[in-house]
Design a protein around this motif. Structure first.
Motif, PDB file in Angstrom:
ATOM      1  N   VAL A 122      48.441   2.157 -12.108  1.00 46.08           N
ATOM      2  CA  VAL A 122      47.034   1.876 -11.836  1.00 46.08           C
ATOM      3  C   VAL A 122      46.738   2.305 -10.404  1.00 46.08           C
ATOM      4  CG1 VAL A 122      45.343   0.042 -11.448  1.00 46.08           C
ATOM      5  CG2 VAL A 122      46.750  -0.011 -13.484  1.00 46.08           C
ATOM      6  N   GLN A 144      39.091  -2.880  -4.357  1.00 45.92           N
ATOM      7  CA  GLN A 144      40.014  -3.158  -5.458  1.00 45.92           C
ATOM      8  C   GLN A 144      39.471  -2.670  -6.809  1.00 45.92           C
ATOM      9  OE1 GLN A 144      43.418  -4.644  -5.347  1.00 45.92           O
ATOM     10  NE2 GLN A 144      42.884  -3.605  -3.429  1.00 45.92           N
ATOM     11  N   THR A 145      38.544  -1.726  -6.762  1.00 40.75           N
ATOM     12  CA  THR A 145      38.031  -1.101  -7.971  1.00 40.75           C
ATOM     13  C   THR A 145      39.110  -0.231  -8.598  1.00 40.75           C
ATOM     14  OG1 THR A 145      35.796  -1.038  -7.059  1.00 40.75           O
ATOM     15  CG2 THR A 145      36.255   0.432  -8.916  1.00 40.75           C
ATOM     16  N   VAL A 146      39.321  -0.385  -9.897  1.00 42.31           N
ATOM     17  CA  VAL A 146      40.290   0.446 -10.601  1.00 42.31           C
ATOM     18  C   VAL A 146      39.691   1.831 -10.820  1.00 42.31           C
ATOM     19  CG1 VAL A 146      41.593   0.768 -12.732  1.00 42.31           C
ATOM     20  CG2 VAL A 146      41.385  -1.511 -11.736  1.00 42.31           C
ATOM     21  N   LEU A 161      49.545  -4.287 -16.240  1.00 39.31           N
ATOM     22  CA  LEU A 161      48.738  -3.561 -15.272  1.00 39.31           C
ATOM     23  C   LEU A 161      47.408  -3.127 -15.875  1.00 39.31           C
ATOM     24  CD1 LEU A 161      51.374  -1.231 -13.580  1.00 39.31           C
ATOM     25  CD2 LEU A 161      50.287  -3.255 -12.612  1.00 39.31           C
ATOM     26  N   ASN A 162      47.425  -2.739 -17.142  1.00 44.23           N
ATOM     27  CA  ASN A 162      46.217  -2.253 -17.799  1.00 44.23           C
ATOM     28  C   ASN A 162      46.325  -2.551 -19.286  1.00 44.23           C
ATOM     29  OD1 ASN A 162      47.796  -0.052 -19.003  1.00 44.23           O
ATOM     30  ND2 ASN A 162      47.772   0.844 -16.966  1.00 44.23           N
ATOM     31  N   GLN A 189      54.598  -1.019  -5.670  1.00 49.99           N
ATOM     32  CA  GLN A 189      53.241  -0.828  -5.151  1.00 49.99           C
ATOM     33  C   GLN A 189      53.312  -0.064  -3.841  1.00 49.99           C
ATOM     34  OE1 GLN A 189      50.807  -4.326  -4.851  1.00 49.99           O
ATOM     35  NE2 GLN A 189      49.194  -3.314  -3.737  1.00 49.99           N
ATOM     36  N   GLU A 239      43.796   4.614 -14.696  1.00 50.23           N
ATOM     37  CA  GLU A 239      44.864   3.928 -15.419  1.00 50.23           C
ATOM     38  C   GLU A 239      45.692   4.989 -16.138  1.00 50.23           C
ATOM     39  OE1 GLU A 239      43.162  -0.023 -17.276  1.00 50.23           O
ATOM     40  OE2 GLU A 239      41.614   1.523 -17.216  1.00 50.23           O
ATOM     41  N   ASN A 281      37.985   6.166 -14.117  1.00 49.52           N
ATOM     42  CA  ASN A 281      36.690   5.656 -13.694  1.00 49.52           C
ATOM     43  C   ASN A 281      35.927   6.875 -13.168  1.00 49.52           C
ATOM     44  OD1 ASN A 281      34.520   4.669 -12.194  1.00 49.52           O
ATOM     45  ND2 ASN A 281      35.631   2.862 -11.493  1.00 49.52           N
ATOM     46  N   LYS A 330      43.932   1.859  -7.391  1.00 50.05           N
ATOM     47  CA  LYS A 330      42.805   1.026  -6.976  1.00 50.05           C
ATOM     48  C   LYS A 330      42.311   1.444  -5.597  1.00 50.05           C
ATOM     49  CE  LYS A 330      44.173  -3.224  -9.416  1.00 50.05           C
ATOM     50  NZ  LYS A 330      44.480  -4.682  -9.242  1.00 50.05           N
TER      51      LYS A 330
END
Length: 289
Positions: A110, A117-119, A158-159, A15, A122, A76, A112
């Motif tokens: 991922v 913390q909105t994704v 993760l997704n 991360q 992916e 997104n 964010k």
């Protein structure tokens, strides 16, 4: 320039936090471009030798480089209007070796928003190790399997993108009268292996779809395609192309779901990549240009 901070790097996941200003990742809308987002996710791992990039380097030394076989990106739509001037992201990577080592592994990522913390993105990509001399797939090195052993069958995903890519994704038959667009690979389109960079194929297809839209060849899409948010792209890498190759992009709009557009890129009648793109119908309303 972005500032990248490594927050975690172990066998389970990596991360990083990325903060800074957008630079050279925009398109004609003035915002993020779809073809640059995958590069961005990979590029920020080029610091402090965190897991993904150090594996590439070691594999190269051992004469067993890795090549992409398939990549899925799901966006997104907010990311295409996200933070015109500054951004702050968490990018999380997870490596999943094939069963019993195998010859391939899946690299999940991922992106964010740090605060909400909105994704925003992916990504899943299947990579295959090959012998540089024979050009044939070889088993993943022992050190790699040890480093990225699955710590637990219950490891949190993760997704929900595919983690195996076992299904063979064959392109359909493109009719002779489908819209076609030609382009030539430039030297600036190449990666360090002197092949066309993976992200360039997405760019070629979006340029080809723009040409089709502006000429009235598509239903519902009638302007520069970069103003329609790309919801997802699924890329199967079939062959290779090099500088000065002339590529032909074949375009086929799905008859059942016309937001889905399929593209087959050919090099001298040989398939190179097959892409399935899903586009949103609501255009981006504002451009800063």
């Amino acid at each position: 320039m972005p500032v990248v901070t490594v927050l975690k790097d172990d066998a389970e996941s990596t991360q990083v936090r990325v903060e800074g200003q957008i630079y050279n990742f925009d398109n004609r809308t003035g915002f993020w471009s779809p073809w640059s987002l995958s590069d961005f996710v990979v590029g920020v791992s080029n610091v402090d030798n965190i897991s993904p990039v150090s594996d590439y380097m070691r594999a190269d030394v051992e004469n067993t480089p890795v090549f992409q076989k398939r990549q899925i990106l799901r966006f997104n739509p907010n990311i295409f209007t996200y933070s015109k001037l500054k951004f702050k992201f968490h990018i999380i990577h997870q490596i999943q070796p094939g069963e019993n080592g195998g010859t391939s592994y899946v690299w999940n990522s991922v992106v964010k928003d740090v605060e909400s913390q909105t994704v925003l993105l992916e990504r899943a990509v299947k990579l295959v190790t090959i012998d540089r001399t024979t050009r044939k797939a070889v088993e993943l090195p022992k050190w790699f399997r040890q480093k990225y052993h699955d710590p637990s069958p219950k490891m949190e995903r993760l997704n929900d993108l595919p983690d195996s890519f076992k299904t063979i994704f064959n392109p359909p038959d493109f009719p002779p009268d489908c819209y076609q667009w030609r382009t030539t690979v430039r030297y600036s389109d190449l990666d360090f292996n002197m092949h066309t960079h993976q992200s360039v194929y997405t760019k070629f297809c979006l340029d080809a779809i723009t040409s089709a839209a502006l000429k009235g060849k598509l239903r519902y899409f009638n302007r520069d395609i970069c103003f329609y948010p790309l919801e997802s792209v699924d890329i199967t890498f079939i062959g290779e192309s090099f500088a000065e190759d002339e590529l032909l992009v074949n375009i086929l709009q799905d008859t059942c779901d016309q937001t889905i557009i399929r593209c087959l890129i050919e090099n001298n009648r040989k398939p190179v990549t097959y892409l399935v793109l899903k586009l949103g119908l609501t255009t981006l309303s504002v451009s800063k240009l």
